[in-house]
Design a protein around this motif. Structure first.
Motif, short mmCIF file in Angstrom:
data_model
loop_
_atom_site.label_atom_id
_atom_site.label_comp_id
_atom_site.label_asym_id
_atom_site.label_seq_id
_atom_site.Cartn_x
_atom_site.Cartn_y
_atom_site.Cartn_z
N LYS A 85 28.00 10.31 -1.29
CA LYS A 85 28.20 11.27 -2.37
C LYS A 85 27.00 12.18 -2.64
O LYS A 85 27.10 13.07 -3.48
N THR A 86 25.88 11.95 -1.95
CA THR A 86 24.63 12.62 -2.34
C THR A 86 23.91 13.23 -1.14
O THR A 86 23.70 12.57 -0.13
N LEU A 87 23.50 14.50 -1.30
CA LEU A 87 22.72 15.19 -0.29
C LEU A 87 21.48 15.78 -0.95
O LEU A 87 21.57 16.50 -1.95
N GLN A 88 20.31 15.46 -0.39
CA GLN A 88 19.05 16.00 -0.89
C GLN A 88 18.52 17.04 0.08
O GLN A 88 18.44 16.80 1.29
N LEU A 89 18.16 18.21 -0.45
CA LEU A 89 17.60 19.30 0.35
C LEU A 89 16.22 19.66 -0.19
O LEU A 89 16.03 19.72 -1.41
#
Length: 383
Positions: free
Chosen positions: A160-164
């Motif tokens: 559920k989570t994407l870090q950029l």
């Protein structure tokens, strides 16, 4: 060439599968015909860095596809009133299309400064700065060297989570200071996409980050958003000049064509004989939000055709409502081969005010060393 193995099931198994599908209302949620993005079309190397498509999915089957090229939301599948998944954001079918000069920032992370800065000029601590000009005589969305064209470092934390993250060099696009930026996309189980932004600098600078998603709640590629119903919790907006730079004044919306304090169909007044609408070729204006309470929606949009609704929550003081006035339909490389014609999408960009560095009454966008820029915007989808 891929090889496919074809299995021929028995008549009994076909009938059983059909019966199970018809009895399961959630079966439609996995309808692959709705998934219009081929992840392989986003595998690339740009500026020596790896680009790919990342997919987030929550417990209800809502899916968000995001590329680390510009941090762009490429696809967003949400259920309509019949529980069928509908892609509601505009985007391209392959990564190369996002690299075209003049593309309309589809789904992109915007920085260092979202919206326009007059003549690309501002003064900070007594020093004058000149930014890249990419919108006539003005700088728009960070200039040609904006964050929308950068390859962000990506880490998919979980389903559920994407870090950029991205580190912007001192002087990039004309902005002072090395700016370290982090953006986290989280797809929540209540069908909300939360976007959290943070940034730190080693030199005094200005920052105004946002996302430029183009929505059509009838489905991406549908011909219009003028039938959508919109409300915005704002009693005033910032009128603009002929180059779409704010004049510095605040104008009340009450009783006029910019009054969305009650649900109003977008197309009701969009062609009215109003000077501000003529300057923007429709709505392309910053609304001064009444509340900074992120627990309350600052905007609500609904489609009667699909039953899909959108609520916007933010910690920002402003909201740019853009009615897709510069879309032309000439592009033929949209998802599933669709084109995106005039006014076939809207944007609700949460932000500090356009050209704020040149208007002392607009609130500060200055970030100093030792400070942390933090803001959150959430798009929640209803049916």
């Amino acid at each position: 060439m891929k090889k496919y193995h074809i299995l021929i099931p028995s008549l009994a198994s076909i009938l059983l599968s059909a019966a199970l599908y018809s009895c399961n209302p959630k079966a439609k949620e996995s309808n692959t015909e709705q998934v219009q993005v081929d992840s392989a079309s986003f595998n690339a190397t740009i500026d020596g860095k790896t680009v790919k498509l990342y997919t987030l999915k929550n417990s209800t089957g809502v899916t968000a596809s995001i590329t680390n090229y510009g941090g762009r939301i490429v696809s967003l599948l949400v259920p309509d009133k019949n529980n069928a998944l509908t892609d509601i954001v505009l985007g391209y079918a392959k990564i190369g299309s996002y690299q075209k000069k003049g593309e309309p920032f589809f789904g992109a992370l915007i920085g260092r400064y979202g919206n326009r800065i007059a003549k690309g000029k501002f003064t900070l601590d007594g020093k004058a700065y000149q930014l890249q000009l990419n919108d006539g005589q003005n700088s728009l969305h960070g200039g040609d060297d904006g964050f929308f064209s950068k390859v962000w470092d990506a880490k998919q934390v979980d389903q559920k989570t994407l870090q950029l993250t991205y580190s912007s060099k001192d002087g990039e696009a004309g902005y002072p200071g090395k700016l370290d930026v982090a953006v986290t996309y989280t797809l929540l189980d209540d069908n909300a996409l939360k976007i959290e932004y943070s940034a730190k600098t080693d030199k005094t600078t200005i920052v105004n980050l946002t996302n430029h998603a183009y929505f059509n709640l009838n489905g991406a590629g549908s011909p219009t958003i003028l039938d959508h119903e919109l409300s915005i919790a704002a009693d005033s907006f910032t009128p603009v000049d002929s180059t779409l730079i704010p004049t510095g004044k605040l104008q009340a919306v009450a009783g006029g064509v910019f009054d969305f304090t009650k649900p109003t169909v977008i197309g009701k007044n969009i062609n009215a004989d109003d000077q501000q609408l003529k300057l923007g070729k429709g709505y392309d204006h910053n609304f001064v939000l009444n509340t900074h309470d992120s627990s309350k929606p600052v905007a609500v949009v609904k489609s009667k055709a699909t039953g899909i609704g959108l609520e916007v929550y933010t910690t920002e003081p402003g909201l740019q409502f853009y009615s897709g006035n510069f879309l032309t339909g000439k592009d033929k490389d949209g998802k599933a081969g669709k084109s995106y014609p005039y006014r076939s999408a809207f944007c609700l960009e949460t932000q500090h005010f356009p050209d704020a560095p040149n208007h002392t009454n607009f609130g500060s966008t200055v970030l100093k060393p030792g400070m942390t820029y933090q803001t959150t915007t959430t798009y929640k989808f209803l049916k």
